[in-house]
Design a protein around this motif. Structure first.
Motif, PDB file in Angstrom:
ATOM      1  N   SER A  11       0.868   4.757   1.106  1.00 54.42           N
ATOM      2  CA  SER A  11       0.115   5.650   1.987  1.00 54.42           C
ATOM      3  C   SER A  11       0.305   7.116   1.633  1.00 54.42           C
ATOM      4  CB  SER A  11       0.535   5.427   3.434  1.00 54.42           C
ATOM      5  OG  SER A  11       0.236   4.114   3.821  1.00 54.42           O
ATOM      6  N   HIS A  12       1.246   7.420   0.793  1.00 54.52           N
ATOM      7  CA  HIS A  12       1.532   8.813   0.438  1.00 54.52           C
ATOM      8  C   HIS A  12       1.001   9.145  -0.953  1.00 54.52           C
ATOM      9  CE1 HIS A  12       3.975   8.991   4.015  1.00 54.52           C
ATOM     10  NE2 HIS A  12       4.628   7.902   3.616  1.00 54.52           N
TER      11      HIS A  12
ATOM     12  N   THR B 172       0.836  -1.191   0.000  1.00 51.24           N
ATOM     13  CA  THR B 172       0.000   0.000   0.000  1.00 51.24           C
ATOM     14  C   THR B 172       0.871   1.242   0.000  1.00 51.24           C
ATOM     15  OG1 THR B 172      -1.667  -1.160   1.292  1.00 51.24           O
ATOM     16  CG2 THR B 172      -1.829   1.231   1.239  1.00 51.24           C
TER      17      THR B 172
END
Length: 86
Positions: free
Chosen positions: A61-62, A59
Protein backbone atom coordinates in the motif's frame (compact mmCIF):
# COMPACT_ATOMS: atom_id res chain seq x y z
CA UNK A 1 -5.18 -50.64 19.36
CA UNK A 2 -1.78 -51.70 18.09
CA UNK A 3 -2.23 -49.46 15.04
CA UNK A 4 -2.99 -46.48 17.28
CA UNK A 5 0.15 -47.18 19.29
CA UNK A 6 2.22 -47.44 16.09
CA UNK A 7 0.77 -44.14 14.83
CA UNK A 8 1.47 -42.44 18.15
CA UNK A 9 5.06 -43.73 18.17
CA UNK A 10 5.69 -42.32 14.69
CA UNK A 11 4.10 -38.98 15.60
CA UNK A 12 6.23 -38.69 18.72
CA UNK A 13 9.33 -39.36 16.65
CA UNK A 14 8.38 -37.11 13.71
CA UNK A 15 6.04 -34.38 14.95
CA UNK A 16 5.45 -32.67 11.59
CA UNK A 17 4.03 -35.71 9.78
CA UNK A 18 0.53 -35.55 8.35
CA UNK A 19 -1.69 -38.54 7.73
CA UNK A 20 -0.26 -39.22 4.26
CA UNK A 21 3.33 -39.41 5.48
CA UNK A 22 2.12 -41.42 8.46
CA UNK A 23 0.49 -43.91 6.10
CA UNK A 24 3.70 -44.31 4.11
CA UNK A 25 5.75 -44.71 7.28
CA UNK A 26 3.35 -47.38 8.55
CA UNK A 27 3.46 -49.19 5.22
CA UNK A 28 7.28 -49.16 5.30
CA UNK A 29 7.20 -50.78 8.73
CA UNK A 30 4.92 -53.56 7.50
CA UNK A 31 1.38 -52.35 8.22
CA UNK A 32 -1.20 -52.84 5.46
CA UNK A 33 -3.31 -49.79 6.12
CA UNK A 34 -5.25 -47.31 3.97
CA UNK A 35 -4.73 -43.56 4.32
CA UNK A 36 -8.42 -43.00 5.16
CA UNK A 37 -8.14 -45.22 8.24
CA UNK A 38 -4.98 -43.42 9.36
CA UNK A 39 -6.71 -40.07 8.89
CA UNK A 40 -9.77 -41.19 10.85
CA UNK A 41 -7.67 -42.51 13.74
CA UNK A 42 -5.50 -39.39 13.89
CA UNK A 43 -8.59 -37.17 13.89
CA UNK A 44 -10.29 -39.19 16.62
CA UNK A 45 -7.18 -39.06 18.79
CA UNK A 46 -6.35 -35.47 17.66
CA UNK A 47 -2.81 -36.51 16.82
CA UNK A 48 -2.32 -34.48 13.64
CA UNK A 49 -0.13 -31.42 13.77
CA UNK A 50 -1.99 -28.14 13.48
CA UNK A 51 0.30 -25.57 11.93
CA UNK A 52 -0.54 -21.91 12.42
CA UNK A 53 -0.76 -20.17 9.08
CA UNK A 54 1.05 -16.87 8.83
CA UNK A 55 -0.53 -13.84 7.21
CA UNK A 56 1.03 -13.10 3.82
CA UNK A 57 1.00 -9.50 2.65
CA UNK A 58 0.06 -9.49 -1.04
CA UNK A 59 -0.37 -5.76 -1.60
CA UNK A 60 2.13 -2.98 -1.03
CA UNK A 61 0.00 0.00 0.00
CA UNK A 62 2.99 2.32 0.30
CA UNK A 63 3.93 2.35 -3.39
CA UNK A 64 5.08 5.56 -5.12
CA UNK A 65 2.42 5.38 -7.83
CA UNK A 66 -0.70 7.59 -7.91
CA UNK A 67 -3.90 6.26 -6.41
CA UNK A 68 -6.90 6.80 -8.64
CA UNK A 69 -10.22 7.85 -7.13
CA UNK A 70 -13.10 5.39 -6.90
CA UNK A 71 -15.60 6.72 -9.43
CA UNK A 72 -18.36 4.33 -8.36
CA UNK A 73 -18.23 5.25 -4.68
CA UNK A 74 -21.50 6.89 -3.63
CA UNK A 75 -23.40 6.04 -6.83
CA UNK A 76 -26.39 3.71 -6.83
CA UNK A 77 -27.26 1.87 -10.05
CA UNK A 78 -30.72 2.41 -11.55
CA UNK A 79 -30.87 -0.99 -13.27
CA UNK A 80 -28.60 -4.00 -13.68
CA UNK A 81 -25.94 -3.90 -16.43
CA UNK A 82 -26.25 -0.13 -16.93
CA UNK A 83 -23.15 2.03 -17.14
CA UNK A 84 -22.89 4.51 -14.27
CA UNK A 85 -21.10 7.09 -16.37
CA UNK A 86 -23.30 8.88 -18.82
Amino acid sequence: MALRDAIERIILEFAGYGYRRLTRALQRTGWKVHHKRVHRITCEESLLCHLKRHFVHTTDSHHPYPIYPNLVNGCTPDAPDVSLRG
